[in-house]
Every structure is written in structure tokens, then in C-alpha cells.
Design a protein around this motif. Structure first.
Motif, PDB file in Angstrom:
ATOM      1  N   GLY A 191     -24.500 -58.055  44.205  1.00  0.00           N
ATOM      2  CA  GLY A 191     -24.988 -59.339  43.852  1.00  0.00           C
ATOM      3  C   GLY A 191     -25.383 -59.556  42.363  1.00  0.00           C
ATOM      4  O   GLY A 191     -26.192 -59.990  41.966  1.00  0.00           O
ATOM      5  N   TYR A 192     -24.091 -59.347  41.440  1.00  0.00           N
ATOM      6  CA  TYR A 192     -24.100 -59.705  40.325  1.00  0.00           C
ATOM      7  C   TYR A 192     -24.198 -61.181  40.653  1.00  0.00           C
ATOM      8  O   TYR A 192     -25.307 -61.507  39.480  1.00  0.00           O
ATOM      9  CB  TYR A 192     -22.765 -59.406  40.008  1.00  0.00           C
ATOM     10  CG  TYR A 192     -21.850 -58.274  40.033  1.00  0.00           C
ATOM     11  CD1 TYR A 192     -23.078 -57.168  40.173  1.00  0.00           C
ATOM     12  CD2 TYR A 192     -20.505 -58.152  39.053  1.00  0.00           C
ATOM     13  CE1 TYR A 192     -22.721 -55.955  39.741  1.00  0.00           C
ATOM     14  CE2 TYR A 192     -20.255 -56.840  39.330  1.00  0.00           C
ATOM     15  CZ  TYR A 192     -21.438 -55.828  40.180  1.00  0.00           C
ATOM     16  OH  TYR A 192     -20.551 -54.104  39.212  1.00  0.00           O
ATOM     17  N   ILE A 251     -26.959 -62.619  41.128  1.00  0.00           N
ATOM     18  CA  ILE A 251     -28.292 -62.637  41.172  1.00  0.00           C
ATOM     19  C   ILE A 251     -28.981 -62.185  39.474  1.00  0.00           C
ATOM     20  O   ILE A 251     -30.105 -63.354  38.737  1.00  0.00           O
ATOM     21  CB  ILE A 251     -29.307 -61.832  42.127  1.00  0.00           C
ATOM     22  CG1 ILE A 251     -29.222 -61.933  43.690  1.00  0.00           C
ATOM     23  CG2 ILE A 251     -30.218 -61.048  41.638  1.00  0.00           C
ATOM     24  CD1 ILE A 251     -28.975 -61.128  44.334  1.00  0.00           C
ATOM     25  N   THR A 252     -27.568 -62.096  38.987  1.00  0.00           N
ATOM     26  CA  THR A 252     -27.910 -61.524  37.660  1.00  0.00           C
ATOM     27  C   THR A 252     -27.658 -62.288  36.504  1.00  0.00           C
ATOM     28  O   THR A 252     -28.202 -63.173  35.642  1.00  0.00           O
ATOM     29  CB  THR A 252     -27.454 -60.504  36.863  1.00  0.00           C
ATOM     30  OG1 THR A 252     -25.832 -60.510  37.389  1.00  0.00           O
ATOM     31  CG2 THR A 252     -27.704 -58.385  38.627  1.00  0.00           C
ATOM     32  N   ILE A 311     -28.755 -50.813  40.069  1.00  0.00           N
ATOM     33  CA  ILE A 311     -28.127 -52.475  40.758  1.00  0.00           C
ATOM     34  C   ILE A 311     -27.083 -52.108  42.314  1.00  0.00           C
ATOM     35  O   ILE A 311     -26.374 -52.673  42.447  1.00  0.00           O
ATOM     36  CB  ILE A 311     -27.002 -52.382  39.992  1.00  0.00           C
ATOM     37  CG1 ILE A 311     -25.753 -51.413  39.722  1.00  0.00           C
ATOM     38  CG2 ILE A 311     -27.516 -53.355  39.043  1.00  0.00           C
ATOM     39  CD1 ILE A 311     -24.602 -51.760  38.564  1.00  0.00           C
ATOM     40  N   GLN A 324     -26.335 -52.357  45.534  1.00  0.00           N
ATOM     41  CA  GLN A 324     -27.054 -52.910  47.597  1.00  0.00           C
ATOM     42  C   GLN A 324     -26.674 -52.366  48.261  1.00  0.00           C
ATOM     43  O   GLN A 324     -25.118 -52.187  48.357  1.00  0.00           O
ATOM     44  CB  GLN A 324     -25.941 -54.874  46.941  1.00  0.00           C
ATOM     45  CG  GLN A 324     -26.643 -55.309  45.940  1.00  0.00           C
ATOM     46  CD  GLN A 324     -27.766 -56.088  46.323  1.00  0.00           C
ATOM     47  OE1 GLN A 324     -28.233 -55.704  47.591  1.00  0.00           O
ATOM     48  NE2 GLN A 324     -28.327 -57.011  45.351  1.00  0.00           N
ATOM     49  N   ALA A 351     -30.910 -52.748  44.935  1.00  0.00           N
ATOM     50  CA  ALA A 351     -31.123 -53.391  44.206  1.00  0.00           C
ATOM     51  C   ALA A 351     -32.015 -54.580  43.954  1.00  0.00           C
ATOM     52  O   ALA A 351     -33.315 -55.217  43.346  1.00  0.00           O
ATOM     53  CB  ALA A 351     -30.271 -54.069  44.075  1.00  0.00           C
ATOM     54  N   VAL A 384     -35.439 -57.870  38.084  1.00  0.00           N
ATOM     55  CA  VAL A 384     -34.262 -58.942  37.627  1.00  0.00           C
ATOM     56  C   VAL A 384     -33.428 -59.073  36.458  1.00  0.00           C
ATOM     57  O   VAL A 384     -32.383 -58.518  36.152  1.00  0.00           O
ATOM     58  CB  VAL A 384     -33.911 -60.525  38.047  1.00  0.00           C
ATOM     59  CG1 VAL A 384     -32.096 -61.445  37.518  1.00  0.00           C
ATOM     60  CG2 VAL A 384     -34.213 -61.121  39.120  1.00  0.00           C
ATOM     61  N   MET A 391     -32.120 -55.228  36.356  1.00  0.00           N
ATOM     62  CA  MET A 391     -30.621 -55.311  36.794  1.00  0.00           C
ATOM     63  C   MET A 391     -29.894 -56.038  35.685  1.00  0.00           C
ATOM     64  O   MET A 391     -29.131 -55.234  35.342  1.00  0.00           O
ATOM     65  CB  MET A 391     -30.788 -55.896  37.970  1.00  0.00           C
ATOM     66  CG  MET A 391     -31.143 -55.493  39.049  1.00  0.00           C
ATOM     67  SD  MET A 391     -30.968 -57.075  40.137  1.00  0.00           S
ATOM     68  CE  MET A 391     -29.906 -57.696  40.649  1.00  0.00           C
ATOM     69  N   ARG A 392     -29.819 -56.710  35.099  1.00  0.00           N
ATOM     70  CA  ARG A 392     -29.076 -57.625  34.175  1.00  0.00           C
ATOM     71  C   ARG A 392     -28.597 -56.478  32.989  1.00  0.00           C
ATOM     72  O   ARG A 392     -28.021 -55.966  32.755  1.00  0.00           O
ATOM     73  CB  ARG A 392     -29.697 -58.999  33.097  1.00  0.00           C
ATOM     74  CG  ARG A 392     -29.692 -59.898  34.210  1.00  0.00           C
ATOM     75  CD  ARG A 392     -30.841 -60.883  33.450  1.00  0.00           C
ATOM     76  NE  ARG A 392     -30.724 -62.094  34.237  1.00  0.00           N
ATOM     77  CZ  ARG A 392     -31.596 -62.625  34.370  1.00  0.00           C
ATOM     78  NH1 ARG A 392     -32.408 -62.650  33.535  1.00  0.00           N
ATOM     79  NH2 ARG A 392     -31.547 -64.110  35.586  1.00  0.00           N
ATOM     80  N   VAL A 411     -26.547 -53.282  34.445  1.00  0.00           N
ATOM     81  CA  VAL A 411     -25.547 -53.437  34.563  1.00  0.00           C
ATOM     82  C   VAL A 411     -24.412 -52.976  33.056  1.00  0.00           C
ATOM     83  O   VAL A 411     -23.208 -53.333  33.129  1.00  0.00           O
ATOM     84  CB  VAL A 411     -24.911 -54.965  35.476  1.00  0.00           C
ATOM     85  CG1 VAL A 411     -25.289 -54.776  36.598  1.00  0.00           C
ATOM     86  CG2 VAL A 411     -25.521 -55.928  34.327  1.00  0.00           C
TER      87      VAL A 411
END
Lengths: 291, 205
Positions: free
Chosen positions: A135-136, A138-139, B132, B134, B138, B143, B146-147, B150
Motif C-alpha cells: 500500500g505504499y 497509496i501514500t 500502515i 495492510q 491501513a 492517507v 499514513m504518510r 511511514v
């Protein structure tokens, strides 16, 4: 699904150049929103060509159907009712889907080598057989496009019909569009075509008509002609100045090599410290005192 | 050889090694997804998708056992004036001029700093990792979050990996240390040399 026959300019999680000696014509799809009647033939053609069948959903009281992009619906029409001028209702219908950025955030964020590729003609494609489902992407995406399938946990999105384009055909949505709102060709020709359309719209009272080819992502290979080019947000939240998030830039930019280097240096520092200073040992005095 | 004294109980040792093994697996699988140069490590876990599937479960295991370990060692890791003095003489520590160092309790300042580094990074890794994860969590996380997650996840992991490299090196460098965590005992001479206050407390000498 990707095709091997197209030349590749960029490949996810790959630090060396991709095979790119051959130059190919840059292609683009142009969507003229002022010509769109919202018939959804493009959605149907997309499902037909790509052998996708989304579940029959529920009526949410709006024309959008399905409600959002999914692993089975790579394009959806988004309907916005707006009053830019008081008392003059406008129905703006935007065909949403992958924009095929020249600088794709999904590709930058992807950790799996070759799961996302960018062809020399500008198409950004997912190779699902290399996708690990993290799912990276998506980011990384500034347009909120990739969708992870609940069935196989892999990411899916519009391929710009890379399989059709590879053999000289236009994408399925372009082929089917009954009003000519979607056209396909070289990026140069599409920009030229858009200029004519914008001139026409300006004559008809849309003084801010403009081409949407956002420079923040290096331009896109799916472009829009917008009646209200100064307010792209009116079109179901189309971002005004899309760019890859600075957080993703930081994470996938300098930190990757610097942190890796730091880890390597720490290991070597330990090794050379041992060789230089030697082990720390208990001295004879302690042995004597404690015995 | 001088007599032996107990440093770690069986329970403490087993907890430590569960955390240690989980850390190695989490670090290898995490690095595989961090930089393409390490992607080959996915082969150790059965390929890319399996690495993605296993990594979070290993991380949760590590975090849970770490919580148990941290609670047990919390009290022993408060920073004291002697620790500040020890840090001021870090050059003597590194050059093995141990005669210039103050008397220490069960842990020195380096060990304590590692402890607090882990206390901070482990929960950060757990929380950002869940954000995050999955396909379980997630999809329900916005979004933008999530950024943020990470970046914090990568940064925390990096700090933790560097800390553990120092930790492992110190165990190799300071002779007679490894047996504390494998057999549970150290020699009295070792205790007297490196942790004299603890030695006095334990033996009454």
C-alpha cells in the motif's frame, strides 16, 4: 497488466537505469469536461476491455456509480453540482482515474522492484505479479487513485490500456466516447487540440478555461480541459497544485541512502574500534580482590 | 576464575532473547522494504508478499515482549549523578581507561540510554506500524496520517537499529558480558570491575 514490448524509462525500487535507449512518442489522453454528458460509456468500455466486473452497489442518491474507484473500477465519473455564478447551476462531470504523472508518486514510494513501471511513452503501469500489497503507492499518489484488492491484496488502477496502445490502438474509453470528449494521441497534439478547445470556450464566456497538466508532478499523460481552469477543486476536488507529499519525498529521497549508510558506518565503527582500542577486560586487580 | 554471581533470571533471559530474535527478523524484513539494496532479504521470508505479511506480526511480538522486559528493568534505569560523570568521561570508556570511571550500579549510562531509546522507539514503531498495516488497519487510516506514519516508522526503526548495533558491539567488546544473558551469571571480578556499586550490593563486600 503491463506489457514487455514497451520501452521503460523508470522502474520502482531500482537504483540503476532502466532499458531506455529507444525514444518513443509521448502519448496523452485529453478529457474535455465541457463535452462530457456523463453517459458512463467509458466506465463500461473500461470494464469490457479489461475484463472487470464491479459488484452492483447501492443507490446513494447521487449519479456517481460506483461511488468510488475500486480494484474493479479503474475509472468513475464524478458529478459535481456547482454555482460558480449566482443562480447559474452547472453540472461538472469529471472522469476520474490515474493521471499517469510524468513524476509518479506511486512509483517513487513502491518498495518492490518492477512492481510499477513507467514506459517511454509516459504510461505508468502496475505489474501486479511483482506487487507485494504494502500500500505504499497509496501514500505516494497525489490523486488518491491506487486501490488494494480485497481478493488478492494487490494494487490496481487504470493502465491507460497499455496493451492496446502498444499495438497502435487508442484506450477503450476513448474508442467508445460518443461525444468525442475523450481524445488520444501524442502529448504534443493533445496540447494543441486543447488550445483550440480553450479558445472556443473562452469565446463562449468561460474566461478562465484552461488545460489541466499540473507541473507539480512534471505534467500528466491524462489531461483535462476545464471550463473553470482557475478552480480545479470544483471538479470533485481535483487538486489545484498536486505534488508528491514532502513526507514521501523525505522518506523515499535522502533518508533511504543516508540511513543505509549510517547503519553500515555503525557496524564498521564497531569493528575498527575493536581493532584499535581492543577489548575491555577485567584486570588482575579485580580478579584478586574478588577471589 | 573468580566466583559467579547471578545477573539475570531464566525468565529475564528468555524474554530478552524473544525480543532479540524478533528484532533481528523485524529489522531484516523491514530493511528489505526500506531500500532496494536490501530487497534480496525478502527471500529469507519467502518472497515479497510473505515479507509484507510477516513483518507486522513479528513487530507486535517484539513490542509485547519488550513491554514485559521494560517494566521489569524500568526502576534500574533512572539516570544518576554517577551516570552523568560516566558520560563526561566517555573518552576514557572508549579507550579502556576504566580506572578513571565512577562506581556504577547494575547499569551504566550507555545501557540506560539504550533502554530509554527503546522505550521511546518501540511504541512509536508499534503505533505507526498498525497505521500502515495492510490489509487490516491501513484501509481505515487517512492517507495523510499514513504518510506521517511511514516517515516516523522508518526514522524510529533506524534509531533502534543503530542502538542495537551499539548494544551488540558492547557485548562483544566488554569481555565476560555475553554469559550474563546466556547463562545468567557473571564473574565477581567482572561485576566488581564494571558495576562496583551493584557488586557491593549483591555480595555485601
Amino acid at each position: 497488466m503491463a506489457l514487455q514490448s514497451l520501452d521503460i524509462t523508470a522502474r520502482s525500487a531500482t537504483t540503476t537505469p532502466s532499458p531506455s535507449v529507444r525514444g518513443t512518442l509521448q502519448v496523452a489522453k485529453l478529457i474535455d469536461i465541457s463535452k462530457c454528458i456523463g453517459c458512463k460509456a467509458c466506465q463500461t468500455a473500461c470494464m469490457e476491455w479489461n475484463d472487470l466486473r464491479d459488484e452492483v452497489g447501492h443507490n446513494h442518491g447521487v449519479y456517481d456509480n460506483p461511488r468510488d474507484l475500486t480494484d474493479q473500477s479503474w475509472t468513475v465519473m464524478r458529478f459535481s453540482e456547482v454555482e460558480v455564478e449566482q443562480g447559474r447551476l452547472e453540472w461538472l462531470i469529471r472522469k476520474d482515474g490515474c493521471m499517469h504523472c510524468a513524476e509518479p508518486g506511486c512509483l517513487k514510494a513502491c518498495p518492490s522492484p518492477g512492481a510499477i513501471v513507467q514506459y517511454a511513452n509516459g504510461i505508468v503501469d502496475f505489474h501486479e505479479e511483482n506487487c507485494i500489497g504494502c500500500g505504499y503507492c497509496i501514500t505516494g499518489c497525489p490523486f488518491n487513485i491506487p486501490r488494494i484488492s480485497k481478493k488478492d491484496h494487490k494494487a490496481y488502477k487504470c493502465t491507460l490500456c497499455s496493451d492496446r496502445v502498444a499495438v497502435g490502438m487508442e484506450p477503450a474509453c476513448v474508442k467508445t466516447c460518443p461525444t468525442g470528449a475523450i481524445v488520444f494521441g501524442s502529448k504534443e497534439d493533445m496540447i494543441h487540440h486543447a488550445e483550440g478547445r480553450i479558445e472556443d470556450l473562452k469565446e463562449r464566456g468561460y474566461g478562465n478555461a484552461a488545460l489541466y497538466d499540473p507541473p507539480g508532478v512534471g505534467g500528466t499523460h491524462v489531461m483535462y480541459v476545464l471550463q473553470h481552469g482557475d478552480q480545479p477543486e470544483l471538479y470533485a476536488g481535483l487538486p489545484k497544485d498536486p505534488h508528491i507529499s514532502p513526507l514521501v519525498g523525505l522518506w523515499k529521497g535522502v533518508t533511504k541512502p543516508l540511513m543505509s549508510l549510517g547503519i553500515g558506518l555503525a557496524v564498521f565503527a564497531g569493528f575498527f574500534h575493536y581493532v584499535t582500542a581492543g577489548p575491555k577486560e577485567v584486570d588482575a586487580h579485580d580478579e584478586e580482590k574478588s577471589s | 576464575m573468580s566466583r559467579l554471581i547471578q545477573r539475570y533470571t531464566t525468565g529475564e533471559r528468555n524474554t530478552h532473547w524473544v525480543v532479540a530474535i524478533a528484532f533481528v527478523l523485524a529489522a531484516l524484513s523491514g530493511l528489505a522494504l526500506f531500500h532496494p539494496a536490501f530487497f534480496f532479504l525478502t527471500h529469507l521470508f519467502g518472497g515479497g508478499p510473505w515479507t509484507r505479511i510477516l513483518h507486522p506480526f513479528i513487530g507486535v511480538l517484539m513490542s509485547l515482549f519488550f513491554i514485559a522486559m521494560a517494566m521489569r528493568f524500568w526502576r534500574l534505569n533512572h539516570i544518576t549523578p554517577a551516570d552523568r560523570q560516566w558520560m563526561g568521561r566517555i573518552k576514557d570508556v572508549l579507550c579502556n581507561r576504566d580506572e578513571n570511571l565512577p562506581e556504577l550500579g547494575k547499569y551504566n549510562a550507555g545501557q540506560k540510554i539504550l533502554f530509554w531509546t527503546m522505550v521511546v522507539t518501540m511504541p512509536l514503531l508499534l503505533l505507526t506500524g498498525i497505521a500502515i498495516w495492510q490489509p487490516w488497519f491501513a484501509p481505515y487510516v487517512p492517507v495523510w496520517l499514513m504518510r506521517v506514519a511511514v516517515v516516523i516508522h522508518a526514522l524510529s526503526a533506524w534509531i533502534l537499529i543503530l542502538g542495537i548495533i551499539v548494544h551488540v558491539y558492547a557485548a562483544i567488546w566488554v569481555k565476560g558480558t555475553v554469559r550474563a544473558m546466556t547463562r545468567g551469571t557473571v564473574t565477581e571480578a567482572w561485576a566488581r570491575h564494571h558495576h562496583r556499586a551493584w557488586y557491593r550490593e549483591t555480595t555485601g563486600k
